[in-house]
Design an enzyme around this catalytic site. Sequence first.
Site, PDB file in Angstrom:
ATOM      1  N   CYS A  55      -4.660 -16.168 -26.525  1.00 27.53           N
ATOM      2  CA  CYS A  55      -5.433 -15.694 -25.195  1.00 27.53           C
ATOM      3  C   CYS A  55      -5.031 -16.840 -23.999  1.00 27.53           C
ATOM      4  O   CYS A  55      -5.529 -17.889 -24.452  1.00 27.53           O
ATOM      5  CB  CYS A  55      -6.730 -15.401 -25.381  1.00 27.53           C
ATOM      6  SG  CYS A  55      -7.612 -15.412 -23.998  1.00 27.53           S
ATOM      7  N   TYR A 187      -0.917  -9.237 -15.901  1.00 25.08           N
ATOM      8  CA  TYR A 187      -1.482  -8.262 -16.628  1.00 25.08           C
ATOM      9  C   TYR A 187      -1.703  -6.812 -15.691  1.00 25.08           C
ATOM     10  O   TYR A 187      -1.597  -5.717 -16.112  1.00 25.08           O
ATOM     11  CB  TYR A 187      -3.146  -8.565 -16.761  1.00 25.08           C
ATOM     12  CG  TYR A 187      -3.452  -9.529 -18.154  1.00 25.08           C
ATOM     13  CD1 TYR A 187      -3.548  -8.823 -19.321  1.00 25.08           C
ATOM     14  CD2 TYR A 187      -3.180 -10.761 -17.966  1.00 25.08           C
ATOM     15  CE1 TYR A 187      -3.696  -9.664 -20.493  1.00 25.08           C
ATOM     16  CE2 TYR A 187      -3.299 -11.529 -19.133  1.00 25.08           C
ATOM     17  CZ  TYR A 187      -3.283 -11.071 -20.204  1.00 25.08           C
ATOM     18  OH  TYR A 187      -3.406 -11.716 -21.336  1.00 25.08           O
TER      19      TYR A 187
HETATM   20  N1  LIG Z   1     -12.819 -13.343 -17.760  1.00 19.81           N
HETATM   21  C1  LIG Z   1     -12.581 -13.689 -19.049  1.00 19.81           C
HETATM   22  C2  LIG Z   1     -11.519 -12.618 -19.629  1.00 19.81           C
HETATM   23  C3  LIG Z   1     -11.140 -13.066 -21.072  1.00 19.81           C
HETATM   24  C4  LIG Z   1     -10.369 -12.045 -21.764  1.00 19.81           C
HETATM   25  O1  LIG Z   1     -10.053 -10.950 -21.155  1.00 19.81           O
HETATM   26  N2  LIG Z   1      -9.950 -12.276 -22.883  1.00 19.81           N
HETATM   27  C5  LIG Z   1      -9.010 -11.334 -23.642  1.00 19.81           C
HETATM   28  C6  LIG Z   1      -7.917 -11.924 -24.233  1.00 19.81           C
HETATM   29  S1  LIG Z   1      -6.528 -12.617 -23.591  1.00 19.81           S
HETATM   30  C7  LIG Z   1      -9.730 -10.518 -24.515  1.00 19.81           C
HETATM   31  O2  LIG Z   1     -10.444 -11.067 -25.278  1.00 19.81           O
HETATM   32  N3  LIG Z   1      -9.661  -9.269 -24.453  1.00 19.81           N
HETATM   33  C8  LIG Z   1     -10.285  -8.177 -25.451  1.00 19.81           C
HETATM   34  C9  LIG Z   1     -10.828  -6.837 -24.603  1.00 19.81           C
HETATM   35  O3  LIG Z   1     -10.822  -6.912 -23.401  1.00 19.81           O
HETATM   36  O4  LIG Z   1     -11.477  -6.049 -25.589  1.00 19.81           O
HETATM   37  C10 LIG Z   1     -12.380 -15.225 -18.955  1.00 19.81           C
HETATM   38  O5  LIG Z   1     -11.362 -15.805 -18.234  1.00 19.81           O
HETATM   39  O6  LIG Z   1     -12.773 -15.755 -19.928  1.00 19.81           O
END
Ligand SMILES: N[C@@H](CCC(=O)N[C@@H](CS)C(=O)NCC(=O)O)C(=O)O
Length: 308
Positions: A55, A187
Amino acid sequence: MGRLIDGKWYSGDVNTSGSKGNYERVPRTFLDWIAKETKFSPEKNRYHLYVSYACPWAHRTLIMRKLKNLEDFITVSVVSPEMMEDGWKFDNKFSESTIDHLYNCKNLYEIYQKADSNISTTVTVPILWDRKYETIVNNESSQIIRIFNSAFNHLINNDTDFYPKDLRSEIDAINDEIYNNINNGVYKAGFAKNQETYNIAVNNLFESLERVEKNLEGKNFLVGNKMTEADIRFLPTLIRFDTVYYIHFKCSIKKIIEYKNLSRYLNNHFNLDAIKNTTNQLHIKSHYYFSHRMLNPYGIIPQTSFVI
Ligand SMILES: N[C@@H](CCC(=O)N[C@@H](CS)C(=O)NCC(=O)O)C(=O)O
């Protein structure tokens, strides 16, 4: 993917999408701060980071943790890169993934349930966890890196400031541009559900990359003459670009290696321990290509020849 609703896990594709087929990031829910004489005071052995090496948002927090010598202060658990119907999980199939060092949970959503048994949320990394109150302090990477930048300074003897007062407006401006068009721009392109929104995202992305390329002429930092938060937020996206975003998210007008300044900038920074030793291309490629079955139904991971 999946999500928690009223504390219960629902699996399935919850790739959040706006009504126009554009990709929309769901707002996250824990935004507390670590500061002296507050509920979350800076202490050794109190806070824990949950991350994925795949990530880019979690990558920022790992970079800042190393740059600020916080490794003895903030312990880390690393999820498996394979994120399927139960979301992020812990297993030992991949080297450098770990168990959940705090509770030995099988799935990351259990950590969110521990923080709030009625929670409704997507289950994302990174998470900054507090052992004392057994809750999530913050799960927004842009805030976690600011916490790391200053909250522990008096305990670690490290005053290096990656968000210096005199450069803040410049850093904020470049962060905005890079977040909207590049960090999140890839994205927006990758998860677009129609041609028009894809075209808009990809054009904004490459126009922005051209601006940054120009800005980096003769320079090794986005702002000023030393590393700042702006670089820490930008590099994780650059590192993933040629191996993943160029192919998987169809950000394919140009590779980063085709840009003179961006590729020099990436290579120079990649030699830093804080960047190199927080990067894991196996986790990165395995996650995106294997987990996003809506984009890549057979989960085939392309062979790539890129060095970084
Ligand atoms: N706004 C958050 C975004 C974090 C994020 O979107 N992480 C993704 C991985 S790259 C995630 O865990 N996605 C799982 C999901 O949305 O179910 C940050 O910057 O900490």
